[in-house]
Structures are given as structure tokens and as C-alpha cells.
Design an enzyme around this catalytic site. Structure first.
Site, mmCIF file in Angstrom:
data_model
loop_
_atom_site.group_PDB
_atom_site.id
_atom_site.type_symbol
_atom_site.label_atom_id
_atom_site.label_comp_id
_atom_site.label_asym_id
_atom_site.label_seq_id
_atom_site.Cartn_x
_atom_site.Cartn_y
_atom_site.Cartn_z
ATOM 1 N N ASP A 78 14.413 -4.627 -48.330
ATOM 2 C CA ASP A 78 15.336 -4.010 -49.271
ATOM 3 C C ASP A 78 15.849 -2.734 -48.603
ATOM 4 O O ASP A 78 15.261 -2.237 -47.637
ATOM 5 C CB ASP A 78 14.590 -3.704 -50.571
ATOM 6 C CG ASP A 78 15.440 -2.970 -51.580
ATOM 7 O OD1 ASP A 78 16.646 -3.275 -51.698
ATOM 8 O OD2 ASP A 78 14.907 -2.063 -52.255
ATOM 9 N N ASP A 126 11.126 -2.330 -53.434
ATOM 10 C CA ASP A 126 10.480 -1.371 -54.334
ATOM 11 C C ASP A 126 10.584 -1.782 -55.796
ATOM 12 O O ASP A 126 10.070 -1.086 -56.677
ATOM 13 C CB ASP A 126 11.066 0.036 -54.139
ATOM 14 C CG ASP A 126 12.546 0.121 -54.499
ATOM 15 O OD1 ASP A 126 13.250 -0.918 -54.434
ATOM 16 O OD2 ASP A 126 13.013 1.227 -54.830
#
Length: 213
Positions: free
Chosen positions: A14, A178
């Protein structure tokens, strides 16, 4: 640098909150100063208005997004001010994380998959090049953005698109994000995962192996 699980050949990262330091509250405050009510939830990526979600899915052009924002504001605002407010959340790429990716390139195929939009893409690519004098994309075999593929994490379809397009086997692929919801989506797609939480050091994942989350 110790080895990860021996089956891992590919790593999908990410961006915001993992490789790129961001603070969404800065954009929230910037939009407040322009006269916009609270449309973005602090501490997460939940949107109260479809203009943000549609932008992230690539359903709006930059000007359509800006006009959508203008429609929510009490007074005329320039495109420059809208872009500045929207990009206020983008802070910095830590040097040590970039150096870590460069080391990992020797042993793994690295990919990027971010829920983001064209205005942010322009902003963080420019930020990266100005700081490091090369392209962010050079760190990855390929970088994937929701606004460009028309699919957002955590949908199973979005992960399937990335895996199929890159020709990756899910069981050989580690996904780092996250967002707990994105981690759940990646697990449903069959990938190994690490949930990157506040206080974690990215280098520790690779220095001490990793545990499934």
C-alpha cells in the site's frame, strides 16, 4: 536482511500510511477553511460524499472533481486552492523506506497498489522525484492505482485484477497495508498479509520475518 517466509516471491505495498507519510486531518482542515463541512471522516478513508469516492474510482476527471467540490462550497474557489487542500494530507517519503525497497528489489518482485486519485498521483510523484531525483515507479515492477484500474480495495475484484494483470500466484504474494479491511480483502484473495499498524517499523517486517495478521 533475513528471509521472509520462503514461499514469498512478490510483495504488494500500500502507499499512504505504509510508504508515504500522510495526515488526512490536514486536508480536512484545509477544506474547512474553504468553507466545506465535514465530509471526510478523520482517521480513515470513509467518504460522506460521492464526489470523493467517484474520484478515487476514476469516474471523474480532475475538472469534474473540482467542480464537484465547488458545488459544496459557499463561495467561488480556484482550482489551485482545491488541489492544495486535497493534497495537504501528503507529507513525505521517508528515506529509510525508499532505501529498504531498493534492497528488497534484489530478492523480490515489488508492486504498489493504492486507493488514490489522479490529483494525488501527480502530487506524490512530483514530491518523490524532487526529493530522490528518480521516479517512484522505478521501485516497482508495476504500480496500480484505483482511479486508473477503476477498482478500489478491499473488493475481491480489485485484488484479482492486480494478481491477474501481474501474473502473480496469491500464495507467493505478500500484501502490506495499514487498513484492516484491505488486509481482510487480500486474505480472501489468497495472499499472505501483514497489517501495518501505528508504531510498526517497516524494516522490522523484513529483518525478523513476518507473522500473519
Amino acid at each position: 536482511m533475513n528471509e521472509l517466509n520462503a514461499t514469498v516471491k512478490n510483495i504488494i505495498f500500500d502507499l499512504g500510511g505504509v510508504l508515504l507519510d500522510i495526515d488526512p486531518d490536514l486536508s480536512i482542515e484545509a477544506f474547512r477553511k474553504l468553507g466545506m463541512p465535514d465530509l471526510i471522516k478523520p482517521g480513515g478513508w470513509g467518504y460522506h460524499h460521492e464526489v470523493f469516492l467517484n474520484m478515487e474510482q476514476g469516474l471523474l476527471s480532475d475538472d469534474e472533481f473540482r467542480n464537484g467540490i465547488r458545488a459544496l462550497l459557499p463561495r467561488p474557489v480556484s482550482s489551485e486552492l482545491i488541489d492544495e487542500a486535497w493534497c495537504a494530507m501528503i507529507i513525505d517519503f521517508p528515506l529509510q523506506k525508499v532505501q529498504l525497497l531498493q534492497k528488497l528489489q534484489a530478492d523480490y518482485r515489488l508492486y504498489l497498489f493504492s486507493n488514490t486519485n489522479s490529483i494525488h498521483i501527480t502530487c506524490f510523484h512530483q514530491l518523490f522525484r524532487e526529493k530522490f531525483n528518480f521516479s517512484l515507479s522505478d521501485l516497482f515492477v508495476k504500480d496500480y492505482y484505483s482511479s486508473e484500474i477503476g477498482l478500489r480495495k478491499p473488493s475481491l475484484e480489485s485484488f484479482g485484477f492486480v494478481l491477474n494483470d501481474a501474473g502473480l500466484l496469491p500464495a507467493e504474494t505478500l500484501f502490506i497495508d495499514d487498513s484492516g479491511k484491505n488486509i481482510e480483502g487480500a486474505q480472501q484473495a489468497g495472499m499472505q498479509t501483514v497489517h501495518f499498524t501505528p508504531g510498526m517499523e517497516l524494516s522490522a517486517i523484513f529483518g525478523n520475518g513476518f507473522s500473519h495478521q
